[in-house]
Motif scaffolding. Structure first.
Motif, PDB file in Angstrom:
ATOM      1  N   UNK A 198       0.790  -1.234   0.000  1.00 45.86           N
ATOM      2  CA  UNK A 198       0.000   0.000   0.000  1.00 45.86           C
ATOM      3  C   UNK A 198       0.821   1.283   0.000  1.00 45.86           C
ATOM      4  N   UNK A 199       1.978   1.266   0.643  1.00 43.53           N
ATOM      5  CA  UNK A 199       2.751   2.489   0.828  1.00 43.53           C
ATOM      6  C   UNK A 199       3.267   3.017  -0.506  1.00 43.53           C
ATOM      7  N   UNK A 200       3.046   4.305  -0.740  1.00 47.14           N
ATOM      8  CA  UNK A 200       3.518   4.938  -1.962  1.00 47.14           C
ATOM      9  C   UNK A 200       4.737   5.811  -1.661  1.00 47.14           C
ATOM     10  N   UNK A 201       5.479   6.110  -2.706  1.00 46.50           N
ATOM     11  CA  UNK A 201       6.699   6.908  -2.548  1.00 46.50           C
ATOM     12  C   UNK A 201       6.396   8.228  -1.858  1.00 46.50           C
ATOM     13  N   UNK A 277      11.575   7.954 -10.400  1.00 48.69           N
ATOM     14  CA  UNK A 277      10.276   7.338 -10.191  1.00 48.69           C
ATOM     15  C   UNK A 277       9.259   8.406  -9.829  1.00 48.69           C
ATOM     16  N   UNK A 278       7.999   8.132 -10.096  1.00 47.47           N
ATOM     17  CA  UNK A 278       6.922   9.044  -9.700  1.00 47.47           C
ATOM     18  C   UNK A 278       6.566   8.830  -8.231  1.00 47.47           C
ATOM     19  N   UNK A 279       6.185   9.900  -7.571  1.00 47.02           N
ATOM     20  CA  UNK A 279       5.803   9.793  -6.156  1.00 47.02           C
ATOM     21  C   UNK A 279       4.500   9.028  -5.972  1.00 47.02           C
ATOM     22  N   UNK A 280       3.745   8.826  -7.054  1.00 41.45           N
ATOM     23  CA  UNK A 280       2.464   8.138  -6.960  1.00 41.45           C
ATOM     24  C   UNK A 280       2.612   6.615  -6.980  1.00 41.45           C
ATOM     25  N   UNK A 297      19.930   5.288  -4.117  1.00 37.25           N
ATOM     26  CA  UNK A 297      19.096   6.487  -4.130  1.00 37.25           C
ATOM     27  C   UNK A 297      18.321   6.563  -5.440  1.00 37.25           C
ATOM     28  N   UNK A 298      17.134   7.130  -5.326  1.00 40.35           N
ATOM     29  CA  UNK A 298      16.270   7.235  -6.497  1.00 40.35           C
ATOM     30  C   UNK A 298      15.661   8.636  -6.536  1.00 40.35           C
ATOM     31  N   UNK A 299      15.788   9.312  -7.670  1.00 38.06           N
ATOM     32  CA  UNK A 299      15.217  10.647  -7.831  1.00 38.06           C
ATOM     33  C   UNK A 299      13.707  10.516  -8.025  1.00 38.06           C
ATOM     34  N   UNK A 300      12.958  11.375  -7.353  1.00 41.26           N
ATOM     35  CA  UNK A 300      11.498  11.368  -7.474  1.00 41.26           C
ATOM     36  C   UNK A 300      11.069  12.567  -8.310  1.00 41.26           C
ATOM     37  N   UNK A 301      10.365  12.289  -9.403  1.00 39.05           N
ATOM     38  CA  UNK A 301       9.944  13.332 -10.334  1.00 39.05           C
ATOM     39  C   UNK A 301       8.479  13.143 -10.681  1.00 39.05           C
ATOM     40  N   UNK A 302       7.700  14.211 -10.585  1.00 40.39           N
ATOM     41  CA  UNK A 302       6.300  14.210 -11.000  1.00 40.39           C
ATOM     42  C   UNK A 302       6.105  15.252 -12.096  1.00 40.39           C
ATOM     43  N   UNK A 303       5.613  14.807 -13.251  1.00 43.98           N
ATOM     44  CA  UNK A 303       5.373  15.734 -14.367  1.00 43.98           C
ATOM     45  C   UNK A 303       6.601  16.600 -14.648  1.00 43.98           C
TER      46      UNK A 303
END
Length: 321
Positions: A198-201, A277-280, A297-303
């Protein structure tokens, strides 16, 4: 042979005996199994599973598995059933009765009552000629040659066979229902399993302390940013878009390769096109990317907008791995 060697030998014999018994179950599957699964699947009621002794314990485990995989089920102890608990069985319920012998006194009382109620009865037994088998609509043959118990008395192979048949029922029903990981998550919201499903980024991302530097930032500024944010990395951001990352490993390699670095800036040593990765998305998906690429480490990018850094240590602290 010493005592320790003898213990290991007996353990291996037990495991081999049970594995051989389970392998033979394939030979005893009949159309009744498929019809039973279809009956449960089509039922508008619940699956009531009953048994006595060790079979009752197995029944409880099967109920737990079915409930967690989308098939509403209830456990009914056979002894309690004939002393007042029969009211648990409703009109549209299907009943599965588990008994190795199929001839225990409680089963002989219970089976005809269920039939008189009009509920379909599925019997799981090692004895095809038993009272339970002859009074059931469908029979699941949980036959074994013998028990792993050296005296042939303690239920071992027989209860394992029952458990495996119960799991087979659950798996077949999951396939019929197209039961997905998202469906599974609905029934497992707690603990490490619930977090993994269930847990999202976005739920564990610290967006207020996202490490970042401009492309023309000095190496000193890069080192300070990595040290201050304590994630071992910083994103290189231009117009709020990530154009690269610099890890503490990049810094070490630069120091090994050069005596002077005052003429360098962030974009000179950054790694372009970093994994992101997307935060969703679910944290489990982020973990797969980290493991497959052997990174931490993973960069989080949305749009195309930079949100922050997800670190493997954050996932580990949540107990997901």
């Amino acid at each position: 042979m010493n005592t320790l060697e003898n213990i290991l030998l007996n353990a291996k014999k037990s495991i081999l005996s049970q594995s051989e018994s389970i392998a033979k179950l394939n030979d005893y599957l009949t159309p009744d199994f498929a019809k039973s699964v279809e009956l449960i699947y089509q039922s508008k009621g619940r699956l009531i599973i009953t048994g006595i002794g060790k079979s009752a314990i197995i029944a409880q485990k099967i109920v737990a598995t079915l409930n967690s995989t989308g098939t509403p089920s209830l456990f009914l102890h056979a002894a309690e059933a004939i002393h007042g608990d029969l009211g648990m069985i409703q009109k549209e319920d299907v009943v599965l009765c588990i008994s190795k012998s199929g001839n225990s006194p409680e089963i002989k009382v219970l089976a005809p009552i269920i039939r008189n109620f009009g509920n379909p009865l599925i019997g799981m037994t090692a004895n095809e000629t038993s009272f339970l088998a002859t009074n059931s609509d469908y029979v699941l043959h949980a036959y074994i040659d013998d028990e792993a118990c050296p005296n042939g008395l303690a239920p071992t192979n027989s209860t394992t066979a029952q458990l495996v048949l119960g799991d087979a029922i659950a798996i077949c029903l999951m396939k019929l229902r197209n039961f997905t990981p998202d469906d599974f998550a609905k029934y497992h919201p707690g603990g490490a399993l619930g977090k993994k499903l269930l847990l999202r980024v976005k739920d564990m991302l610290d967006t207020t302390h996202a490490p970042q530097v401009n492309p023309d930032a000095s190496i000193k500024k890069v080192i300070m940013e990595i040290s201050e944010k304590r994630l071992g990395v910083t994103a290189v951001v231009a117009h709020n878009k990530v154009i690269g990352i610099i890890t503490d490993g990049d810094i070490r390699r630069m120091l090994n390769d050069r005596d002077q670095f005052t003429d360098l800036v962030a974009q000179d040593i950054m790694t372009k096109n970093p994994k992101h990765i997307s935060s969703q998305l679910h944290v489990s998906e982020a973990l797969d990317i980290l493991e497959n690429n052997k990174i931490t480490q993973l960069v989080v990018i949305d749009n195309e907008e930079y949100k922050g850094i997800l670190h493997l240590h954050d996932i580990l602290k949540e107990g997901i791995v």
